[in-house]
Write a protein that holds these residues in place. Structure first.
Motif, PDB file in Angstrom:
ATOM      1  N   LEU A 190       0.830  -1.203   0.000  1.00  0.00           N
ATOM      2  CA  LEU A 190       0.000   0.000   0.000  1.00  0.00           C
ATOM      3  C   LEU A 190       0.867   1.256   0.000  1.00  0.00           C
ATOM      4  CD1 LEU A 190      -2.891   1.221   0.237  1.00  0.00           C
ATOM      5  CD2 LEU A 190      -2.540   1.194   2.716  1.00  0.00           C
ATOM      6  N   THR A 191       1.930   1.259   0.760  1.00  0.00           N
ATOM      7  CA  THR A 191       2.764   2.466   0.866  1.00  0.00           C
ATOM      8  C   THR A 191       3.555   2.726  -0.411  1.00  0.00           C
ATOM      9  OG1 THR A 191       4.570   1.161   1.824  1.00  0.00           O
ATOM     10  CG2 THR A 191       2.985   2.160   3.348  1.00  0.00           C
ATOM     11  N   LEU A 192       3.674   1.736  -1.288  1.00  0.00           N
ATOM     12  CA  LEU A 192       4.452   1.915  -2.512  1.00  0.00           C
ATOM     13  C   LEU A 192       3.583   2.367  -3.682  1.00  0.00           C
ATOM     14  CD1 LEU A 192       6.731  -1.258  -2.318  1.00  0.00           C
ATOM     15  CD2 LEU A 192       7.288   1.089  -1.645  1.00  0.00           C
ATOM     16  N   GLU A 239      -1.462   7.593  -4.811  1.00  0.00           N
ATOM     17  CA  GLU A 239      -2.659   7.871  -4.020  1.00  0.00           C
ATOM     18  C   GLU A 239      -3.903   7.260  -4.629  1.00  0.00           C
ATOM     19  OE1 GLU A 239      -4.681   9.318  -0.762  1.00  0.00           O
ATOM     20  OE2 GLU A 239      -2.521   9.419  -1.130  1.00  0.00           O
ATOM     21  N   GLN A 240      -4.122   7.432  -5.957  1.00  0.00           N
ATOM     22  CA  GLN A 240      -5.325   6.912  -6.585  1.00  0.00           C
ATOM     23  C   GLN A 240      -5.332   5.390  -6.596  1.00  0.00           C
ATOM     24  OE1 GLN A 240      -5.970   8.384 -10.545  1.00  0.00           O
ATOM     25  NE2 GLN A 240      -7.962   7.341 -10.767  1.00  0.00           N
ATOM     26  N   ALA A 241      -4.206   4.786  -6.793  1.00  0.00           N
ATOM     27  CA  ALA A 241      -4.124   3.323  -6.824  1.00  0.00           C
ATOM     28  C   ALA A 241      -4.332   2.737  -5.424  1.00  0.00           C
ATOM     29  CB  ALA A 241      -2.778   2.888  -7.395  1.00  0.00           C
ATOM     30  N   GLN A 242      -3.975   3.503  -4.394  1.00  0.00           N
ATOM     31  CA  GLN A 242      -4.167   3.011  -3.027  1.00  0.00           C
ATOM     32  C   GLN A 242      -5.651   2.784  -2.722  1.00  0.00           C
ATOM     33  OE1 GLN A 242      -2.282   5.568  -0.174  1.00  0.00           O
ATOM     34  NE2 GLN A 242      -0.181   5.096  -0.891  1.00  0.00           N
ATOM     35  N   LEU A 247      -7.270  -1.745   5.231  1.00  0.00           N
ATOM     36  CA  LEU A 247      -6.044  -1.013   5.519  1.00  0.00           C
ATOM     37  C   LEU A 247      -6.374   0.456   5.721  1.00  0.00           C
ATOM     38  CD1 LEU A 247      -3.601  -2.579   2.884  1.00  0.00           C
ATOM     39  CD2 LEU A 247      -3.895  -3.193   5.290  1.00  0.00           C
ATOM     40  N   LEU A 248      -5.798   1.044   6.788  1.00  0.00           N
ATOM     41  CA  LEU A 248      -5.951   2.464   7.086  1.00  0.00           C
ATOM     42  C   LEU A 248      -4.588   3.071   7.289  1.00  0.00           C
ATOM     43  CD1 LEU A 248      -8.888   2.337   9.683  1.00  0.00           C
ATOM     44  CD2 LEU A 248      -9.060   2.771   7.221  1.00  0.00           C
ATOM     45  N   SER A 249      -4.442   4.309   6.868  1.00  0.00           N
ATOM     46  CA  SER A 249      -3.159   4.981   7.058  1.00  0.00           C
ATOM     47  C   SER A 249      -3.015   5.410   8.506  1.00  0.00           C
ATOM     48  CB  SER A 249      -3.075   6.207   6.135  1.00  0.00           C
ATOM     49  OG  SER A 249      -4.099   7.146   6.484  1.00  0.00           O
ATOM     50  N   GLY A 250      -1.787   5.700   8.897  1.00  0.00           N
ATOM     51  CA  GLY A 250      -1.536   6.089  10.270  1.00  0.00           C
ATOM     52  C   GLY A 250      -2.222   7.363  10.671  1.00  0.00           C
ATOM     53  N   SER A 253       7.459   3.715   5.059  1.00  0.00           N
ATOM     54  CA  SER A 253       6.786   4.991   4.784  1.00  0.00           C
ATOM     55  C   SER A 253       5.867   5.428   5.923  1.00  0.00           C
ATOM     56  CB  SER A 253       5.967   4.875   3.497  1.00  0.00           C
ATOM     57  OG  SER A 253       6.798   4.535   2.397  1.00  0.00           O
ATOM     58  N   GLY A 254       5.852   4.705   7.049  1.00  0.00           N
ATOM     59  CA  GLY A 254       5.023   5.095   8.167  1.00  0.00           C
ATOM     60  C   GLY A 254       4.153   3.950   8.667  1.00  0.00           C
ATOM     61  N   THR A 255       3.210   4.301   9.520  1.00  0.00           N
ATOM     62  CA  THR A 255       2.340   3.316  10.138  1.00  0.00           C
ATOM     63  C   THR A 255       1.128   3.029   9.252  1.00  0.00           C
ATOM     64  OG1 THR A 255       2.990   4.021  12.348  1.00  0.00           O
ATOM     65  CG2 THR A 255       0.933   2.755  12.158  1.00  0.00           C
ATOM     66  N   VAL A 256       0.781   1.764   9.156  1.00  0.00           N
ATOM     67  CA  VAL A 256      -0.419   1.334   8.441  1.00  0.00           C
ATOM     68  C   VAL A 256      -1.212   0.418   9.377  1.00  0.00           C
ATOM     69  CG1 VAL A 256      -1.338   0.039   6.486  1.00  0.00           C
ATOM     70  CG2 VAL A 256       0.685   1.486   6.183  1.00  0.00           C
ATOM     71  N   TRP A 257      -2.507   0.744   9.506  1.00  0.00           N
ATOM     72  CA  TRP A 257      -3.378  -0.100  10.323  1.00  0.00           C
ATOM     73  C   TRP A 257      -4.030  -1.160   9.432  1.00  0.00           C
ATOM     74  CZ3 TRP A 257      -4.061   0.023  15.558  1.00  0.00           C
ATOM     75  CH2 TRP A 257      -3.503   1.098  16.237  1.00  0.00           C
ATOM     76  N   ALA A 258      -3.895  -2.421   9.864  1.00  0.00           N
ATOM     77  CA  ALA A 258      -4.499  -3.535   9.131  1.00  0.00           C
ATOM     78  C   ALA A 258      -5.531  -4.200  10.034  1.00  0.00           C
ATOM     79  CB  ALA A 258      -3.453  -4.552   8.695  1.00  0.00           C
TER      80      ALA A 258
END
Length: 444
Positions: free
Chosen positions: A60-62, A65-68, A83-86, A137-142
């Protein structure tokens, strides 16, 4: 019906042994299945899910924005992984224990090489489990929903344990009953023989050892019946042979000269009568003291007939008392107890009737010397007499109570003797339970 399992019974011991054996086997089987089958499957499943969640977060971090957004929607739709961003963490997180999620947290900890603790919340009524994954690239909530896992371990464990306990108890009870039922019938038949009754022959079937035991018991029971019959015939023959010379003695006594000493004549007459009475009682003891037919009788009237006009008896009828009983046997039992009380007591003998229960009771109370506690059962033996207070000088041959006890046992009655607190003896007769639909009736 209440289930009573006395610890001393054979059925209970066999049942407990089988329950412990089968229960131990079931526990070992269940534990082995958990450790060698379910645990490896859970380990592999949680490891795969942990790898998929980590890979999804890194992917997801790679993405742009639109593809995410498209990637998140596809993960949620096809794999039920959100999946949620930090910057937008899930709200209302708290601790919620779930065995599979606990194993998933361990798998994630090993993969992330740091402690991971999953938390939970409710979204539109569905429970979700979340973990924050650290990426470059940071925290990702799964998060995954509970219904994605699809397992209900507690319900499964309860169902398995309940079925295991039910099967173990049912199987053990059936096996224990099959083992102990023949022995129970044998024990009941032995009790009948001990009480002087003749039980029906046991079925000589089943395992070889039990069939042989039943056969031996039937033969022994038949021998006991034959011995009792031989005893009756023997006593009847002796009685017949002795009564003839006794009759001749009576005739010789009547033909003695007039000048014969009257005291000698009276003493000889008493001796002859005593011998005749003892022969009669011996024949009565050896005769058929079996069970007779039971009919509804008025116990008050029956007692009155037995008491008759005997002196020194206090009997106060309180009303009618109807009960199903062998009247002939009860008359003989009560008569023997009354004669026993009159013989050893110079005071009034009291008769009481308790008709307040399903099993009425009769009581014969005297003011005699009583019976020592250690000899209270011995007096029911044939020809047994107490040394000091109940010997030949006071009369009796030691057969009255023996006859009464045998008659009572044969007709399902109970006789008990007890000393009175202020001196004397209480002889009680407990009558049998009434037949089905034939209750005791007391009218005062």
């Amino acid at each position: 019906m209440r289930l009573r399992l006395p610890l001393g019974s054979l059925f209970t011991r066999v049942l407990l042994t089988l329950v412990l054996s089968f229960g131990s086997f079931a526990l070992i089987t269940f534990g082995s299945a958990l450790y060698y089958v379910l645990y490896p499957v859970v380990q592999r499943s949680t490891a795969d899910l942990a790898a998929f969640m980590e890979l999804s977060a890194r992917t997801l971090t790679l993405l742009p924005e639109q593809a995410q957004q498209e990637y998140r929607a596809k993960l949620l739709d096809e794999y039920q992984v959100r999946l949620l961003s930090g910057s937008e963490p899930p709200q209302g997180l708290d601790d919620f224990f779930y065995p599979y999620v606990f194993r998933l947290s361990q798998a994630l900890s090993r993969r992330m090489e740091q402690p991971v603790h999953m938390k939970s919340n409710l979204i539109d009524g569905r429970r979700w489990f979340w973990v924050d994954l650290q990426t470059a690239s940071g925290t990702v909530w799964a998060g995954i929903p509970r219904d994605r896992i699809g397992t209900r371990p507690m319900i499964g464990a309860v169902v398995i344990c309940a079925l295991a306990v039910l099967l173990v108890l049912l199987t053990a009870a059936i096996l224990a009953r099959r083992v102990t039922a023949p022995l129970t019938r044998l024990s009941q038949a032995a009790e009948e023989v001990a009480k002087g009754r003749s039980p029906e022959p046991l079925a000589e079937s089943g395992p070889r050892e039990l069939a042989n035991l039943a056969r031996q018991f039937n033969e022994t029971s038949q021998q006991v019946r034959e011995l009792l019959a031989d005893r009756t015939v023997l006593l009847a023959g002796i009685s017949h042979d002795l009564r003839t010379p006794l009759t001749r003695l009576r005739l010789a006594l009547e033909m003695l000269p007039e000048e014969t000493d009257p005291a000698l004549r009276a003493r000889m007459q008493r001796d002859i009568e005593e011998m005749s009475a003892q022969i009669g009682q011996a024949v009565e003891l050896g005769g058929t003291l079996g069970a007779g037919e039971r009919h509804r009788e008025d116990l008050t009237q029956l007692i009155g007939e037995v008491v008759g006009s005997r002196p020194r008896i206090l009997w106060r009828p309180l009303g009618r008392c109807m009960h199903s009983v062998n009247a002939q046997a009860l008359r003989r039992i009560l008569g023997n107890l009354i004669e026993n009380a009159l013989r050893y007591s110079n005071d009034t003998v009291e008769i009481r009737l308790d008709c307040r229960h399903q099993t009425p009771a009769l009581f014969v109370l005297d003011r005699g010397p009583g019976i020592p506690d250690d000899e209270r059962e011995a007096v029911f033996r044939p020809f047994y007499r107490l040394e000091r207070s109940r010997n030949r000088n006071t009369g009796g041959s030691g057969l009255g109570l023996a006859v009464a006890r045998q008659l009572a046992i044969a007709n399902e009655m109970e006789i008990e003797l007890a000393n009175r607190d202020d001196g004397g003896l209480i002889a009680s007769i407990r009558l049998p339970m009434p037949h089905a639909g034939d209750d005791t009736e007391a009218v005062h």
